[in-house]
Design a protein around this motif. Structure first.
Motif, mmCIF file in Angstrom:
data_model
loop_
_atom_site.group_PDB
_atom_site.id
_atom_site.type_symbol
_atom_site.label_atom_id
_atom_site.label_comp_id
_atom_site.label_asym_id
_atom_site.label_seq_id
_atom_site.Cartn_x
_atom_site.Cartn_y
_atom_site.Cartn_z
ATOM 1 N N GLU A 4 0.811 -1.211 0.000
ATOM 2 C CA GLU A 4 0.000 0.000 0.000
ATOM 3 C C GLU A 4 0.851 1.271 0.000
ATOM 4 O O GLU A 4 0.393 2.327 -0.440
ATOM 5 N N LYS A 5 2.116 1.176 0.468
ATOM 6 C CA LYS A 5 2.996 2.343 0.425
ATOM 7 C C LYS A 5 3.318 2.721 -1.025
ATOM 8 O O LYS A 5 3.366 3.900 -1.385
ATOM 9 N N VAL A 6 3.566 1.717 -1.843
ATOM 10 C CA VAL A 6 3.847 1.981 -3.253
ATOM 11 C C VAL A 6 2.601 2.529 -3.935
ATOM 12 O O VAL A 6 2.654 3.488 -4.716
ATOM 13 N N TYR A 7 1.473 1.912 -3.629
ATOM 14 C CA TYR A 7 0.201 2.360 -4.194
ATOM 15 C C TYR A 7 -0.040 3.839 -3.886
ATOM 16 O O TYR A 7 -0.382 4.633 -4.770
ATOM 17 N N SER A 8 0.163 4.205 -2.639
ATOM 18 C CA SER A 8 -0.070 5.579 -2.226
ATOM 19 C C SER A 8 0.919 6.534 -2.885
ATOM 20 O O SER A 8 0.547 7.631 -3.320
ATOM 21 N N ALA A 9 2.188 6.117 -2.977
ATOM 22 C CA ALA A 9 3.203 6.978 -3.566
ATOM 23 C C ALA A 9 2.910 7.302 -5.024
ATOM 24 O O ALA A 9 3.232 8.389 -5.511
ATOM 25 N N MET A 10 2.269 6.364 -5.736
ATOM 26 C CA MET A 10 2.012 6.541 -7.163
ATOM 27 C C MET A 10 0.648 7.157 -7.453
ATOM 28 O O MET A 10 0.253 7.285 -8.615
ATOM 29 N N ARG A 11 -0.069 7.564 -6.413
ATOM 30 C CA ARG A 11 -1.446 8.022 -6.606
ATOM 31 C C ARG A 11 -1.554 9.213 -7.561
ATOM 32 O O ARG A 11 -2.467 9.281 -8.389
ATOM 33 N N ASN A 12 -0.619 10.152 -7.465
ATOM 34 C CA ASN A 12 -0.686 11.329 -8.338
ATOM 35 C C ASN A 12 -0.223 11.036 -9.761
ATOM 36 O O ASN A 12 -0.297 11.894 -10.634
ATOM 37 N N ASP A 13 0.234 9.824 -9.979
ATOM 38 C CA ASP A 13 0.622 9.387 -11.326
ATOM 39 C C ASP A 13 -0.574 8.785 -12.077
ATOM 40 O O ASP A 13 -0.558 8.672 -13.300
ATOM 41 N N TRP A 14 -1.613 8.401 -11.333
ATOM 42 C CA TRP A 14 -2.736 7.605 -11.834
ATOM 43 C C TRP A 14 -3.414 8.229 -13.045
ATOM 44 O O TRP A 14 -3.708 7.549 -14.036
ATOM 45 N N MET A 15 -3.687 9.523 -12.987
ATOM 46 C CA MET A 15 -4.459 10.185 -14.029
ATOM 47 C C MET A 15 -3.590 10.812 -15.130
ATOM 48 O O MET A 15 -4.114 11.522 -15.987
ATOM 49 N N LYS A 16 -2.300 10.520 -15.114
ATOM 50 C CA LYS A 16 -1.430 10.999 -16.182
ATOM 51 C C LYS A 16 -1.682 10.188 -17.454
ATOM 52 O O LYS A 16 -1.986 8.994 -17.393
ATOM 53 N N ASN A 17 -1.513 10.843 -18.587
ATOM 54 C CA ASN A 17 -1.719 10.192 -19.883
ATOM 55 C C ASN A 17 -0.386 9.677 -20.405
ATOM 56 O O ASN A 17 0.512 10.460 -20.724
ATOM 57 N N LEU A 18 -0.240 8.346 -20.506
ATOM 58 C CA LEU A 18 0.998 7.754 -21.005
ATOM 59 C C LEU A 18 0.922 7.409 -22.485
ATOM 60 O O LEU A 18 1.895 6.880 -23.038
ATOM 61 N N GLU A 19 -0.191 7.720 -23.124
ATOM 62 C CA GLU A 19 -0.288 7.507 -24.573
ATOM 63 C C GLU A 19 0.639 8.436 -25.338
ATOM 64 O O GLU A 19 1.096 8.108 -26.452
ATOM 65 N N VAL A 20 0.955 9.586 -24.754
ATOM 66 C CA VAL A 20 1.649 10.639 -25.494
ATOM 67 C C VAL A 20 3.020 10.206 -26.003
ATOM 68 O O VAL A 20 3.502 10.730 -27.018
ATOM 69 N N GLY A 21 3.665 9.268 -25.340
ATOM 70 C CA GLY A 21 4.983 8.838 -25.780
ATOM 71 C C GLY A 21 4.976 7.701 -26.778
ATOM 72 O O GLY A 21 6.037 7.330 -27.308
ATOM 73 N N ILE A 22 3.798 7.142 -27.048
ATOM 74 C CA ILE A 22 3.733 5.946 -27.891
ATOM 75 C C ILE A 22 3.907 6.235 -29.383
ATOM 76 O O ILE A 22 4.596 5.481 -30.082
ATOM 77 N N PRO A 23 3.299 7.305 -29.942
ATOM 78 C CA PRO A 23 3.417 7.518 -31.392
ATOM 79 C C PRO A 23 4.853 7.534 -31.901
ATOM 80 O O PRO A 23 5.144 6.976 -32.968
ATOM 81 N N SER A 24 5.772 8.153 -31.177
ATOM 82 C CA SER A 24 7.153 8.201 -31.651
ATOM 83 C C SER A 24 7.778 6.811 -31.696
ATOM 84 O O SER A 24 8.635 6.533 -32.547
ATOM 85 N N LEU A 25 7.341 5.921 -30.802
ATOM 86 C CA LEU A 25 7.822 4.546 -30.844
ATOM 87 C C LEU A 25 7.307 3.837 -32.088
ATOM 88 O O LEU A 25 8.052 3.118 -32.770
ATOM 89 N N LEU A 26 6.016 4.034 -32.382
ATOM 90 C CA LEU A 26 5.438 3.413 -33.571
ATOM 91 C C LEU A 26 6.110 3.933 -34.835
ATOM 92 O O LEU A 26 6.384 3.150 -35.771
ATOM 93 N N GLU A 27 6.364 5.214 -34.885
ATOM 94 C CA GLU A 27 6.979 5.801 -36.077
ATOM 95 C C GLU A 27 8.369 5.212 -36.340
ATOM 96 O O GLU A 27 8.813 5.130 -37.494
ATOM 97 N N ASP A 28 9.038 4.777 -35.293
ATOM 98 C CA ASP A 28 10.364 4.183 -35.447
ATOM 99 C C ASP A 28 10.304 2.662 -35.583
ATOM 100 O O ASP A 28 11.337 1.987 -35.502
ATOM 101 N N GLY A 29 9.084 2.123 -35.760
ATOM 102 C CA GLY A 29 8.941 0.704 -36.033
ATOM 103 C C GLY A 29 8.894 -0.203 -34.831
ATOM 104 O O GLY A 29 8.938 -1.435 -34.974
ATOM 105 N N ILE A 30 8.802 0.357 -33.612
ATOM 106 C CA ILE A 30 8.642 -0.463 -32.409
ATOM 107 C C ILE A 30 7.196 -0.954 -32.359
ATOM 108 O O ILE A 30 6.269 -0.158 -32.398
ATOM 109 N N ARG A 31 7.016 -2.237 -32.274
ATOM 110 C CA ARG A 31 5.671 -2.810 -32.356
ATOM 111 C C ARG A 31 4.929 -2.691 -31.023
ATOM 112 O O ARG A 31 5.515 -2.865 -29.955
ATOM 113 N N MET A 32 3.635 -2.404 -31.096
ATOM 114 C CA MET A 32 2.788 -2.374 -29.909
ATOM 115 C C MET A 32 1.599 -3.302 -30.101
ATOM 116 O O MET A 32 0.917 -3.266 -31.126
ATOM 117 N N LEU A 33 1.349 -4.124 -29.099
ATOM 118 C CA LEU A 33 0.165 -4.976 -29.032
ATOM 119 C C LEU A 33 -0.644 -4.560 -27.819
ATOM 120 O O LEU A 33 -0.127 -4.531 -26.698
#
Length: 508
Positions: free
Chosen positions: A384-413
């Motif tokens: 629960e300490k880890v859970y609590s520490a990451m609480r403010n990370d929960w609503m962050k959008n991590l999609e934003v870094g994915i397009p550049s990976l796809l453009e360089d041919g890194i596969r996503m499933l």
């Protein structure tokens, strides 16, 4: 997601997603006071729930792990080959035929903290098989949950014996199960300041670990490398993939041969995924039209909070965490009744909905801890300490870094058990569809084709070039547990480049 008394029958699954969120907040502010009237009641109930589910050690229930006997230099690995006790030798090949390793990595920039991992060399005895890492979500739940109940070499029985898993992912890969972020599972964290609070730290810690791992196991450094995981790993995985890819491009450290990453029923783009909850719930009969209309009136405010989190960070993210979970997810569960929101086919008719207590009992046996080299540390499924520490990370959008990976041919499933509510396929499909990259239009126009296993349709697949989206039939949040054969087939074809759809529209 933040609980109220109506949620105190919450299921364990892998993640302890909501019940702990309000228990360990920092000093109250005006926003926090909205929750203060129920906090003491919730803490008592959560403590009882944790005890019932065997989620905490018998002593130091809310303390961080600490064991001075495990000290090792920062940046170094201590590793040993091991054999699990109570393995049923008659159920499969001899464990001596394979390389099974348990290790600790001394984390730099910390107060003598250590990250624990288990590494299983491929059961095919092919040293050229890909290296795969698996990350369980939570945040704060150990990857041993997947090891013993989903896709690891072994399965655990109620009698605390182990049998070989016919569909373990080690049959086609050299697989790492990592207890991260720091403080998770057997990973050591004696100072709460060392527990990550955001994905930048998660990405850096994992990159540092992988550099040390490939130095230790240089025979695997040229192998294809894939990152996999589920649930909150929908945050971890894009961050780690981006960190590795950026380092490769900058010639930083050992080159890691990153080929792709796979997210199973993940939380990646909260703004889109939270907006999809009511649609999924209505379509699956969990709520009626009146519930749908009532809850939808609260959606705009939730989405505004998520946008504020992205723009301002900090307290705005905590406000979004509580507001969206209270106003949307909890309201759906209240209307839906006693449903297992990790698998809507099932009712939550016992404490925890899932019973993973055998694993924790097994890992805390003295002979098992001795075999793994973890000293007197006790294993806790979800910290629960880890859970609590990451609480403010929960609503962050991590999609934003994915397009550049796809453009360089890194596969996503992105693969989805269709019966999961909490990270449902509809919300995940929507963020994948809305992602801006050069192949977006072609991906949107790609047909749904059958994913066939043993002559039967096991799911529906859409793909274009490096991007694939697969919905698995008759599976909930834990796809490799619910559909182990289909999950192994999915991984195998994907790594071989045979999952994608050809230009003719037929499946490879």
């Amino acid at each position: 997601m933040a609980p109220t008394p109506g949620l105190l029958q919450i299921s364990l699954s892998l993640f302890l997603f909501f019940i702990l969120s309000s228990l360990f907040s920092s000093a109250a502010t005006n926003d926090d006071l909205l929750l203060s009237s129920t906090s003491q009641y919730l803490q008592r109930q959560a403590e009882k729930l944790i005890t019932d589910l065997n989620l905490s050690p018998k002593r130091n229930k809310y303390s961080l792990s600490h064991n001075d006997s495990l000290s090792l230099p920062a940046g170094k690995i201590i590793e040993k080959k091991f054999r699990f006790p109570n393995l049923d030798a008659a159920s499969g090949p001899s464990v001596q035929d394979f390389g099974h390793h348990a290790g600790y990595y001394g984390l730099p920039h910390s107060h003598d903290e250590r990250m624990f991992y288990l590494f299983f060399e491929s059961r095919s005895n092919n040293k050229k098989d890909p290296v795969v890492i698996w990350l369980t979500g939570g945040p704060g739940c150990g990857s041993e949950l997947a090891l013993f109940y989903e896709n690891g070499p072994f399965q655990i029985t109620q009698a605390l014996s182990l049998v070989w898993n016919d569909y373990g992912w080690d049959k086609v890969s050299n697989i790492l199960y990592i207890d991260q972020p720091l403080g998770t599972g057997f990973s050591h964290a004696s100072n709460k300041k060392d527990i990550p609070h955001d994905e930048e730290r998660v990405g850096n810690d994992m990159f540092d670990f992988l550099q040390a791992f490939f130095k230790e196991h240089s025979e695997f450094v040229e192998n294809d490398f894939y990152i996999t995981g589920e649930s909150y790993a929908g945050h971890y995985i894009p961050a780690i993939a981006s960190r590795i890819h950026q380092a490769n491009k900058a010639n930083e450290g050992i080159h890691i041969n990153l080929k792709g990453f796979a997210i199973g029923n993940g939380l990646t783009d909260p703004e889109i995924q939270y907006a999809a909850y009511t649609d999924f719930a209505l379509e699956n009969g969990l709520i009626n039209s009146d519930d749908y209309n009532r809850i939808n009136t609260m959606v705009p405010q939730c989405l505004q909070h998520i946008q504020d989190c992205g723009n301002k960070g900090g307290k705005a993210c905590e406000t979004a965490f509580f507001a969206c979970n209270d106003d949307i997810f909890e309201q759906i569960l209240t209307a839906a009744g006693n449903v297992n929101y990790y698998d809507i086919r099932k009712k939550c008719d016992k404490p925890g909905c899932y019973d993973f207590s055998s694993m924790e009992t097994f890992l805390n046996k003295e002979e098992v801890r001795e075999a793994l080299g973890v000293g007197d540390m006790r294993y806790v499924s979800c910290n629960e300490k880890v859970y609590s520490a990451m609480r403010n990370d929960w609503m962050k959008n991590l999609e934003v870094g994915i397009p550049s990976l796809l453009e360089d041919g890194i596969r996503m499933l992105v693969y989805e058990g269709e019966k999961d509510l909490i990270c449902n396929w509809l919300g995940n499909e929507r963020w994948v569809d809305s992602m801006k990259w050069s192949g977006q239009a072609a991906f949107m126009a790609s047909p749904n084709v059958s994913f066939v296993v043993d002559g039967q349709e096991a799911g529906k697949l859409r793909s274009h070039e490096p991007l694939s989206f697969l919905k698995i039939h008759e599976a909930g949040h834990l796809v490799p547990m619910d559909q182990p054969k289909a999950a192994l087939e999915m991984l195998t074809r994907w790594m071989q480049g045979k999952l994608a759809i050809k230009e003719t529209g037929g499946a490879n």
